[in-house]
Every structure is written in structure tokens, then in C-alpha cells.
Design an enzyme around this catalytic site. Sequence first.
Site, PDB file in Angstrom:
ATOM      1  CB  CYS A  44      -0.930  -0.014   1.211  1.00 23.32           C
ATOM      2  SG  CYS A  44      -1.831   1.527   1.404  1.00 23.32           S
ATOM      3  CB  CYS A  49      -3.053   2.445  -1.887  1.00 18.26           C
ATOM      4  SG  CYS A  49      -3.438   0.726  -1.573  1.00 18.26           S
ATOM      5  CE  LYS A  52      -4.479   3.923  -6.619  1.00 19.94           C
ATOM      6  NZ  LYS A  52      -5.063   2.611  -6.539  1.00 19.94           N
ATOM      7  CE1 TYR A 179     -10.302  -2.271  -7.036  1.00 18.44           C
ATOM      8  CE2 TYR A 179     -10.456  -4.559  -7.689  1.00 18.44           C
ATOM      9  CZ  TYR A 179     -10.873  -3.517  -6.894  1.00 18.44           C
ATOM     10  OH  TYR A 179     -11.847  -3.715  -5.968  1.00 18.44           O
ATOM     11  CD  GLU A 183      -6.699   1.818  -9.411  1.00 15.07           C
ATOM     12  OE1 GLU A 183      -5.538   1.559  -9.030  1.00 15.07           O
ATOM     13  OE2 GLU A 183      -7.668   1.859  -8.626  1.00 15.07           O
ATOM     14  CG  HIS A 436     -29.600  21.718  -5.961  1.00 14.17           C
ATOM     15  ND1 HIS A 436     -29.650  20.869  -7.055  1.00 14.17           N
ATOM     16  CD2 HIS A 436     -29.783  22.973  -6.430  1.00 14.17           C
ATOM     17  CE1 HIS A 436     -29.871  21.594  -8.131  1.00 14.17           C
ATOM     18  NE2 HIS A 436     -29.939  22.863  -7.792  1.00 14.17           N
ATOM     19  CD  GLU A 441     -28.942  17.687  -6.776  1.00 12.41           C
ATOM     20  OE1 GLU A 441     -30.050  18.008  -6.346  1.00 12.41           O
ATOM     21  OE2 GLU A 441     -28.129  18.506  -7.257  1.00 12.41           O
TER      22      GLU A 441
HETATM   23  P1  NDP Z   1      -7.181  -8.258 -11.128  1.00 12.83           P
HETATM   24  O1  NDP Z   1      -7.427  -9.649 -10.712  1.00 12.83           O
HETATM   25  O2  NDP Z   1      -8.127  -7.191 -10.759  1.00 12.83           O
HETATM   26  O3  NDP Z   1      -7.024  -8.216 -12.722  1.00 12.83           O
HETATM   27  C1  NDP Z   1      -6.155  -9.056 -13.408  1.00 12.83           C
HETATM   28  C2  NDP Z   1      -6.394  -8.861 -14.882  1.00 12.83           C
HETATM   29  O4  NDP Z   1      -5.456  -9.605 -15.629  1.00 12.83           O
HETATM   30  C3  NDP Z   1      -7.761  -9.324 -15.335  1.00 12.83           C
HETATM   31  O5  NDP Z   1      -8.209  -8.492 -16.371  1.00 12.83           O
HETATM   32  C4  NDP Z   1      -7.482 -10.742 -15.850  1.00 12.83           C
HETATM   33  O6  NDP Z   1      -8.397 -11.152 -16.814  1.00 12.83           O
HETATM   34  C5  NDP Z   1      -6.126 -10.505 -16.489  1.00 12.83           C
HETATM   35  N1  NDP Z   1      -5.292 -11.703 -16.608  1.00 12.83           N
HETATM   36  C6  NDP Z   1      -4.989 -12.609 -15.654  1.00 12.83           C
HETATM   37  N2  NDP Z   1      -4.141 -13.530 -16.127  1.00 12.83           N
HETATM   38  C7  NDP Z   1      -3.912 -13.218 -17.431  1.00 12.83           C
HETATM   39  C8  NDP Z   1      -3.140 -13.802 -18.454  1.00 12.83           C
HETATM   40  N3  NDP Z   1      -2.429 -14.913 -18.247  1.00 12.83           N
HETATM   41  N4  NDP Z   1      -3.133 -13.200 -19.664  1.00 12.83           N
HETATM   42  C9  NDP Z   1      -3.863 -12.087 -19.889  1.00 12.83           C
HETATM   43  N5  NDP Z   1      -4.608 -11.490 -18.948  1.00 12.83           N
HETATM   44  C10 NDP Z   1      -4.633 -12.045 -17.734  1.00 12.83           C
HETATM   45  O7  NDP Z   1      -5.706  -7.961 -10.632  1.00 12.83           O
HETATM   46  P2  NDP Z   1      -4.895  -6.623 -10.460  1.00 12.83           P
HETATM   47  O8  NDP Z   1      -3.480  -7.053 -10.562  1.00 12.83           O
HETATM   48  O9  NDP Z   1      -5.384  -5.540 -11.343  1.00 12.83           O
HETATM   49  O10 NDP Z   1      -5.215  -6.211  -8.972  1.00 12.83           O
HETATM   50  C11 NDP Z   1      -5.014  -7.141  -7.919  1.00 12.83           C
HETATM   51  C12 NDP Z   1      -5.839  -6.821  -6.722  1.00 12.83           C
HETATM   52  O11 NDP Z   1      -5.293  -5.691  -6.070  1.00 12.83           O
HETATM   53  C13 NDP Z   1      -7.275  -6.421  -7.032  1.00 12.83           C
HETATM   54  O12 NDP Z   1      -8.114  -7.524  -7.173  1.00 12.83           O
HETATM   55  C14 NDP Z   1      -7.633  -5.589  -5.842  1.00 12.83           C
HETATM   56  O13 NDP Z   1      -8.073  -6.424  -4.816  1.00 12.83           O
HETATM   57  C15 NDP Z   1      -6.318  -4.932  -5.475  1.00 12.83           C
HETATM   58  N6  NDP Z   1      -6.258  -3.541  -5.945  1.00 12.83           N
HETATM   59  C16 NDP Z   1      -7.179  -2.645  -5.503  1.00 12.83           C
HETATM   60  C17 NDP Z   1      -7.163  -1.332  -5.933  1.00 12.83           C
HETATM   61  C18 NDP Z   1      -8.180  -0.376  -5.437  1.00 12.83           C
HETATM   62  O14 NDP Z   1      -8.842  -0.673  -4.459  1.00 12.83           O
HETATM   63  N7  NDP Z   1      -8.372   0.765  -6.081  1.00 12.83           N
HETATM   64  C19 NDP Z   1      -6.149  -0.868  -6.868  1.00 12.83           C
HETATM   65  C20 NDP Z   1      -5.242  -1.884  -7.291  1.00 12.83           C
HETATM   66  C21 NDP Z   1      -5.310  -3.167  -6.840  1.00 12.83           C
HETATM   67  P3  NDP Z   1      -9.799 -11.827 -16.397  1.00 12.83           P
HETATM   68  O15 NDP Z   1     -10.629 -10.759 -15.789  1.00 12.83           O
HETATM   69  O16 NDP Z   1     -10.326 -12.310 -17.703  1.00 12.83           O
HETATM   70  O17 NDP Z   1      -9.461 -12.917 -15.434  1.00 12.83           O
END
Ligand code: NDP
Length: 453
Positions: A44, A49, A52, A179, A183, A436, A441
Amino acid sequence: MSDFDYDLFVIGGGSGGVRAARVAAGEYGAKVALAEEDRYGGTCVIRGCVPKKLMVFASTYRDAFQDARDYGWDVTDGPFNWQTFSGKMRAELDRLEGVYRRLLDGSGVEKLDARATLKDAHTVKLSTGEEKTAKHILIATGGRPVRPEMDNADLGIVSDDIFHLDELPKSMLIVGGGYIACEFACILHGLGVDVTMYYRGGQILNGFDDEARGLVAEQMRTRGIDMHSGASIIEMENREGGTWVKATTGKEKTFEKVFFATGRKPNSTNMGLENLGIKMGRNGAIEVNEYSQTGVPSVYAIGDVTDRVNLTPVAIREGMAFVKTVFGGEPTPVDHELIASAVFTQPEMGTVGMTEEAARAQEEVEIYATSFKPMQTAFAGRDDRVMMKLVVSKANRTVLGCHIVAPQAGEMIQLAGIAVKMGATKEQFDQTCAVHPTMSEELVTMRNPVRTS
Ligand code: NDP
């Protein structure tokens, strides 16, 4: 007098581990040590976080300059200076790490700058060669980004690397649609990078409300991010000008940098867990019960290493619940229901509760939704649209889900999340007088459902 060196040994100095250590020592008088092999603050603070969000702030000035001109200000924007910004960002992270270190010192936690692994149910082995015993061991080692399994995958960077770039590339391919991918697509585009996204599914942000993620995708595309659904990389290699990639769609292109945002994995390998018989899921997530206790009664685990809900505030709550259970004599299960969260895209998405799709599968629902051009950006001549949406149970009128796509949606959903967590009904939302003129709202003024099932 305890037979152990410590009452509690925490492995991992991220948000969850530090909070549990501080509270156990500071509020319950436990003798606590914490081992961290890298920097205090964890994902984080050091590589997630916090940096970022600073980058999100930096990236929004691009629109702000244009908007200012549209509001009558005589301002000229120049290029973004990554070196100036990233130097300041790194200094801020150093400051925050110092705060974490001081908080631990102030609570009387002994800090050990070393890697720790488990030797037995009450003993940890440090990379210094020392061994320490503890009545309870808490594993809070977090997770790490993973690249897809393919040749040359190490040519691509991951989210940890973004904060250490010497300079921003001119072009970047982001692989993934979660995510982190979304982002950083918005951040880097805002900072002037030419961003392309390949995601393997039909839409970004899997698991979020379809209408909400559809609007985020539409707005990202409108802003100029080149988005390709149903696309993954099948080949990649270094070529002149950067990294050449071949996609499943047949497209071949060279990007200055390729960024894999393809998910994260728990940090549970080579920790001696298997030898103790601690169960792990297929992705390496440590299996725990509702009190974050593993199958070995003296060993607990919290945060991303357990892959429950991978969010900082959740890890902190899991840490607090652990301390209350073990040192407060008050068994406290962790409440993972109705956790509000935000995706810091541009526009942001804030969400709490069930998506329309999940709610429909469960029961009959009424959907209240509105999408409109907000006053601030409409005046500046932008086509940005926002969305406010409530998913309501037909049977008992409870608001099952709230989804917001708008600037500052993260701030809004924090407050809407209180009402949803309290089990507020649609009628209780309606009894709340509007503030407002605001975007939010609309959450209390939507009269008729747009859909029912
Ligand atoms: P996510 O699980 O959210 O996303 C992973 C992405 O990668 C998905 O689109 C997935 O596709 C794709 N993917 C996975 N494996 C492959 C592959 N072999 N080839 C191509 N695409 C692939 O993970 P993140 O790394 O983005 O984030 C991890 C976690 O961190 C989040 O789940 C969240 O809990 C936390 N986080 C929270 C944030 C916030 O609160 N603002 C910000 C950043 C992270 P598919 O969907 O098809 O599986």
C-alpha cells in the site's frame, strides 16, 4: 513468565502486520516482534495505493489546464516532468516509511529487518541465522504482481516497477483489464503516454456492475486510450524501439514498454508452511478460518497472503480482529460483507454491494439509474458522463448495491456505503433531502425504476 521469546511474532511490515503488531503491543501489552525483509509500509505505502494515488493526482492536471482555460483563466500548460514528480514521490514514501517505523517503536514493537520463515509452530528462522520463538505467529506477507507464463515475459514490467522508471515511455502496452491495468492506463494517458490496452475478456473490470464498467470503458476510450478486448500477447521480443508483441488477434506492434497487470499472487512460497502442514489454495493463498487462524492453532494469517478481499482497509480490519480474538479474549470474526471500494480510473468508479447481474440472479430487483453530463465539465465543453445507480430488492426495498461512476466516486461511495451497510431501504434514501447542486444528489432523487425483474 512465558516460555517463548515473544507473545507475538509478526512476519511482514505492511498495513495489516504493522497494525496488528502495534495494537497487540501498545493496547494489550503483548511482547511483540515484527520481521520485514524489505521496506515498512508494504504494498500500500511503498508500491501500491499511496504512490498510485499521487500519480492519479499528477495525471489529472492535464484536463485541469484545459478546463481552466474553458472557465476563463489564461493558463498555458507545458510538458509533465516525471523526474521532478517521481523525486518528490519517492521522498514522500521515505517519509511515510519513517512514520511506520516510528509507530512501531512507539508501541514497543521490536523491529527485525530480516526475512523470516517458519521452523515449527512456535519458531521462526531469520535470514540473519537467528531463531526466535513466539506463542503466536502472524503471517502478513502480502502478495506480488505476476506475469503470464510465456517466453520472454520478463521483458514486460509490472506495477512494482512503474514507480522506479527513469523516464516515462512514449508508448506503453498494458496487458490486463483489472484494477491495476485500468488505473494505470488512465494515469499514464494523463501523464502524456500513448496507452494501448489488451485484455482477454469482452470488457474491462470483470466482476463489477456491467453498466458501470461499460461507462468507464467508454469514457477511457473517448479520452484516447486504445482499448482492445479479446486480446492477449502470444509472442514478445526486444526489437529496435522497444518490445515487439504479437497478439492473439494477429496484430503485431512495437511498444516502448509493455506492462503486465495480469493479477497478483500471495507471498507464501519458501516460508516453510508446507512442512508445518499449513494448507494453501492453488494460487498459494493461506487457508484460514473466520478468525484468520490456520490449521496450526498458533499460526494466523491476514491480508493479501490469504487472498480473501485484497484491500488495505480489509487487511487492517483482519489484523484488528486477530488481536481482539487472541489478546483481547473476545473472539471476533472478520466481517467481509458490503465492503465499499473504488477504482481510481478517470472517471472513478465507487461501488458497494451487489452488481445488478448478481442481484438479479438472487431475487427480483428494481434498478434505479441515471447517467448525465455533470455541470462542471459540461460547462467546460467536455462530453464526460457520470452514472449513479441503485440496485433495490423488490421484496424488502433494501438497497442491495450502489454503483457510482464520477469524479470523486471514491469519496462518495465511502458515505453511501454507510447507508448500504446499515441496510437502508430505497425509501430511506428518498427521505434524505438532496444536497444541491451536486452529482450525488441523484442518489436520493431517482423516482422511478429504469428496469425491474
Ligand atoms: P485483477 O485480478 O483485478 O485483474 C487481473 C487482470 O489480468 C484481469 O483483467 C485478468 O483477466 C487478467 N489476466 C490474468 N491472467 C492473465 C493472463 N495470463 N493473460 C492475460 N490477462 C490475464 O488484478 P490486479 O493485478 O489488477 O489487482 C489485484 C488486486 O489488487 C485487485 O483484485 C484488488 O483487490 C487490489 N487492488 C485494488 C485497488 C483499489 O482498491 N483501487 C487498486 C489496485 C489493486 P480476467 O478478468 O479475464 O481474469
